[in-house]
Design a protein around this motif. Structure first.
Motif, mmCIF file in Angstrom:
data_model
loop_
_atom_site.group_PDB
_atom_site.id
_atom_site.type_symbol
_atom_site.label_atom_id
_atom_site.label_comp_id
_atom_site.label_asym_id
_atom_site.label_seq_id
_atom_site.Cartn_x
_atom_site.Cartn_y
_atom_site.Cartn_z
ATOM 1 N N ALA A 121 0.837 -1.204 0.000
ATOM 2 C CA ALA A 121 0.000 0.000 0.000
ATOM 3 C C ALA A 121 0.871 1.254 0.000
ATOM 4 C CB ALA A 121 -0.928 -0.012 1.208
ATOM 5 N N TRP A 122 1.977 1.225 0.769
ATOM 6 C CA TRP A 122 2.897 2.365 0.796
ATOM 7 C C TRP A 122 3.459 2.631 -0.594
ATOM 8 C CZ3 TRP A 122 8.002 2.721 -0.635
ATOM 9 C CH2 TRP A 122 8.657 3.908 -0.282
ATOM 10 N N LEU A 123 3.904 1.591 -1.283
ATOM 11 C CA LEU A 123 4.497 1.766 -2.604
ATOM 12 C C LEU A 123 3.448 2.211 -3.623
ATOM 13 C CD1 LEU A 123 7.032 1.651 -4.282
ATOM 14 C CD2 LEU A 123 6.627 -0.791 -4.678
ATOM 15 N N THR A 124 2.239 1.669 -3.518
ATOM 16 C CA THR A 124 1.160 2.107 -4.398
ATOM 17 C C THR A 124 0.890 3.597 -4.208
ATOM 18 O OG1 THR A 124 0.151 -0.096 -4.324
ATOM 19 C CG2 THR A 124 -1.236 1.717 -5.069
ATOM 20 N N ALA A 125 0.888 4.042 -2.946
ATOM 21 C CA ALA A 125 0.699 5.469 -2.672
ATOM 22 C C ALA A 125 1.797 6.296 -3.333
ATOM 23 C CB ALA A 125 0.687 5.711 -1.164
ATOM 24 N N TYR A 126 3.021 5.780 -3.307
ATOM 25 C CA TYR A 126 4.134 6.535 -3.891
ATOM 26 C C TYR A 126 4.018 6.623 -5.409
ATOM 27 C CZ TYR A 126 8.021 8.865 -1.719
ATOM 28 O OH TYR A 126 8.814 9.831 -1.148
ATOM 29 N N THR A 127 3.498 5.589 -6.052
ATOM 30 C CA THR A 127 3.303 5.680 -7.506
ATOM 31 C C THR A 127 2.299 6.780 -7.826
ATOM 32 O OG1 THR A 127 1.502 4.023 -7.618
ATOM 33 C CG2 THR A 127 3.775 3.212 -7.788
ATOM 34 N N HIS A 128 1.263 6.916 -7.001
ATOM 35 C CA HIS A 128 0.295 7.994 -7.213
ATOM 36 C C HIS A 128 0.945 9.360 -6.998
ATOM 37 C CE1 HIS A 128 -3.432 5.872 -7.970
ATOM 38 N NE2 HIS A 128 -3.211 5.055 -6.960
ATOM 39 N N LEU A 129 1.803 9.469 -5.978
ATOM 40 C CA LEU A 129 2.459 10.743 -5.694
ATOM 41 C C LEU A 129 3.337 11.175 -6.864
ATOM 42 C CD1 LEU A 129 3.250 13.083 -3.844
ATOM 43 C CD2 LEU A 129 4.998 11.587 -2.837
ATOM 44 N N LEU A 130 4.181 10.270 -7.366
ATOM 45 C CA LEU A 130 5.067 10.627 -8.471
ATOM 46 C C LEU A 130 4.284 10.906 -9.747
ATOM 47 C CD1 LEU A 130 8.234 8.373 -8.063
ATOM 48 C CD2 LEU A 130 7.877 10.743 -7.407
ATOM 49 N N GLU A 131 3.202 10.162 -9.970
ATOM 50 C CA GLU A 131 2.394 10.449 -11.152
ATOM 51 C C GLU A 131 1.715 11.807 -11.020
ATOM 52 O OE1 GLU A 131 -1.095 8.586 -14.023
ATOM 53 O OE2 GLU A 131 -0.492 7.475 -12.239
ATOM 54 N N ALA A 132 1.313 12.182 -9.819
ATOM 55 C CA ALA A 132 0.728 13.511 -9.614
ATOM 56 C C ALA A 132 1.730 14.603 -9.975
ATOM 57 C CB ALA A 132 0.271 13.668 -8.167
ATOM 58 N N ILE A 133 2.996 14.381 -9.640
ATOM 59 C CA ILE A 133 4.036 15.351 -9.982
ATOM 60 C C ILE A 133 4.207 15.431 -11.494
ATOM 61 C CG2 ILE A 133 6.512 15.834 -9.802
ATOM 62 C CD1 ILE A 133 6.346 14.543 -6.979
ATOM 63 N N THR A 134 4.137 14.290 -12.171
ATOM 64 C CA THR A 134 4.239 14.317 -13.638
ATOM 65 C C THR A 134 3.056 15.071 -14.240
ATOM 66 O OG1 THR A 134 3.027 12.243 -14.100
ATOM 67 C CG2 THR A 134 5.360 12.056 -13.576
ATOM 68 N N ASP A 135 1.879 14.962 -13.613
ATOM 69 C CA ASP A 135 0.708 15.686 -14.114
ATOM 70 C C ASP A 135 0.912 17.192 -14.035
ATOM 71 O OD1 ASP A 135 -1.079 13.627 -14.951
ATOM 72 O OD2 ASP A 135 -1.483 13.150 -12.853
ATOM 73 N N VAL A 136 1.589 17.662 -12.988
ATOM 74 C CA VAL A 136 1.866 19.097 -12.869
ATOM 75 C C VAL A 136 2.737 19.555 -14.037
ATOM 76 C CG1 VAL A 136 2.954 20.885 -11.470
ATOM 77 C CG2 VAL A 136 1.655 19.068 -10.361
ATOM 78 N N VAL A 137 3.807 18.804 -14.310
ATOM 79 C CA VAL A 137 4.714 19.174 -15.400
ATOM 80 C C VAL A 137 3.991 19.151 -16.738
ATOM 81 C CG1 VAL A 137 6.832 18.548 -16.616
ATOM 82 C CG2 VAL A 137 6.721 18.330 -14.128
ATOM 83 N N LEU A 138 3.196 18.114 -16.974
ATOM 84 C CA LEU A 138 2.496 17.995 -18.253
ATOM 85 C C LEU A 138 1.386 19.039 -18.385
ATOM 86 C CD1 LEU A 138 2.299 14.102 -18.559
ATOM 87 C CD2 LEU A 138 3.961 15.665 -19.586
ATOM 88 N N ALA A 139 0.785 19.417 -17.265
ATOM 89 C CA ALA A 139 -0.258 20.449 -17.312
ATOM 90 C C ALA A 139 0.309 21.785 -17.775
ATOM 91 C CB ALA A 139 -0.911 20.593 -15.945
ATOM 92 N N PHE A 140 1.536 22.097 -17.346
ATOM 93 C CA PHE A 140 2.191 23.355 -17.711
ATOM 94 C C PHE A 140 3.371 23.098 -18.654
ATOM 95 C CE2 PHE A 140 0.181 24.136 -13.612
ATOM 96 C CZ PHE A 140 -0.416 25.381 -13.797
#
Length: 397
Positions: free
Chosen positions: A183-202
């Motif tokens: 569950a911890w690692l799954t949470a981290y995949t979501h966190l890093l993907e959220a960061i990629t979404d910020v970069v791709l959004a801008f």
């Protein structure tokens, strides 16, 4: 001979999985690296331990690919304190030129890799144990198939965690990952993907190209004659260029699809983090823990205060409240009666205009009356860990 050795290691790994409940991933990872470990795991029979191991190695392979891309182009971002971009990188004497789309390509691929790792982790059901000596894990940064100086995971950890990270010269640092850690690692995949979404959004590609071209043009105008009048600015030149790229990218219309995806990923991260702490509370063992629960000791030699989990959950509760629009961000113009609804801002985003946002008129469409988030829980967390609060935020995600 190399192919034979890899095949033999894969067979040995498969036999060890069949013979024992715990999977020792260390011999395979340390010998053949992440890519060939993925191949061996994919060829093995699915099981909770195998699926966690595969998801974990896919996660690490995603990080490795960012380092490899940067190395190919000598994309050293110096002291830029951003995930993956801040990881240390050796100089490449045969690098190909940097290109404006590198940052966007890097994060787009990282997001895809996080999705791939998570797709495997969702299959993890049941108890397991995966043993890994973190000092034996390495990133093949220069893609030569061998572990070279500075390619160890612990070197990257020191950059990510700072002074509180385990020392990189440890002879061993063995962790036994178990059910809660999925569950911890799954949470981290979501966190890093959220960061990629910020970069791709801008998407900064066009801005990076414009700023780079302007730097070259101004250099041509100055010519070979040194600029002695403003020589004191030389130390700030790189910072000014980076700020110009950041500001230019943020002050553009973002892609709503990515800001919405970022919000969903952060909400999923919170949910998986809660699941991790719930599973951790059910553990009765104390065996080389990654993140320790009550009565447990971390293999990293880091102790958590007894109420660390509950306080961290309250911090995440605040984050969830903001992402769902139940809590508002204070703004000096309208507090304490009203604030900014971040959830609505992420659903229908606008350019980040620092002047109008500070003034308030740029955020007026997103202001409303309602309960405000306060910094009480975050301050309690920071006081609990004092100067190492950021370290524990990264660790606990």
């Amino acid at each position: 001979m190399m192919l034979f050795r890899k095949s033999l290691l894969a067979l040995t790994f498969t036999a060890s999985v069949a013979a024992a409940q715990d999977i020792d991933l260390t011999p395979l990872v340390s010998s053949v690296g992440l890519t060939d470990t993925i191949v061996a795991l994919e060829n093995d029979q699915p099981s909770p331990g195998r699926d966690f191991a595969l998801g974990g190695v896919l996660f690490l392979r995603g990080i490795e690919k960012t380092l490899q891309l940067r190395y190919r182009h000598n994309a050293d971002f110096g002291k830029l304190d951003l995930p993956v971009l801040r990881l240390p990188l050796p100089a490449n004497p045969e690098a190909t030129p940097f290109y404006p789309g590198l940052v966007t390509d890097l994060f787009r691929d990282l997001g895809t890799d996080m999705q791939g790792a998570r797709a495997v982790l969702t299959n993890v059901q049941g108890d397991f144990g995966v043993i890994l000596d973190l000092t034996r894990v390495w990133f093949d940064i220069n893609e030569n198939g061998a572990r070279d100086k500075g390619e160890g995971l612990m070197s990257a950890a020191r950059a990510a965690f700072g002074r509180a990270a385990p020392q990189s010269d440890l002879n061993s640092l063995v962790v036994r990952f178990d059910t809660a850690d999925a569950a911890w690692l799954t949470a981290y995949t979501h966190l890093l993907e959220a960061i990629t979404d910020v970069v791709l959004a801008f998407d900064p590609t066009e801005v990076i190209a414009d700023v780079s071209q302007s730097i070259d043009a101004m250099s041509d105008l100055r010519g070979a004659q040194p600029n002695t009048r403003h020589s004191y600015l030389r130390g700030f030149e790189s910072w000014i260029d980076t700020f110009s790229m950041f500001y230019g990218a943020l002050n553009r219309q973002p892609d709503p699809a990515h800001t919405r995806a970022m919000r969903e990923n952060l909400l999923a991260m919170v949910a998986q983090n809660r699941r991790f702490w719930d599973l951790l509370a059910l553990e009765t063992d104390n065996d080389r823990e990654w993140i320790p629960g009550a009565g447990q000791i971390s293999a990293l030699g880091i102790e958590l205060p007894e109420d660390a989990g509950p306080v961290w959950m309250k911090v995440l509760d605040d984050a969830e409240g903001l992402l769902e629009g139940r809590l508002l961000v204070p703004h000096w113009r309208v507090e304490p009666a009203a604030g900014v609804n971040v959830a609505r801002l992420l659903q229908a985003p606008i350019p980040v205009d620092i002047v109008t946002w500070v003034h308030g008129n740029g955020l007026l469409p997103y202001m409303e009356q309602g309960p405000l988030v306060d910094d009480g829980n975050l301050r309690r967390f920071e006081q609990m860990f004092r100067g190492d609060a950021l370290l524990f935020m990264v660790w606990l995600n």
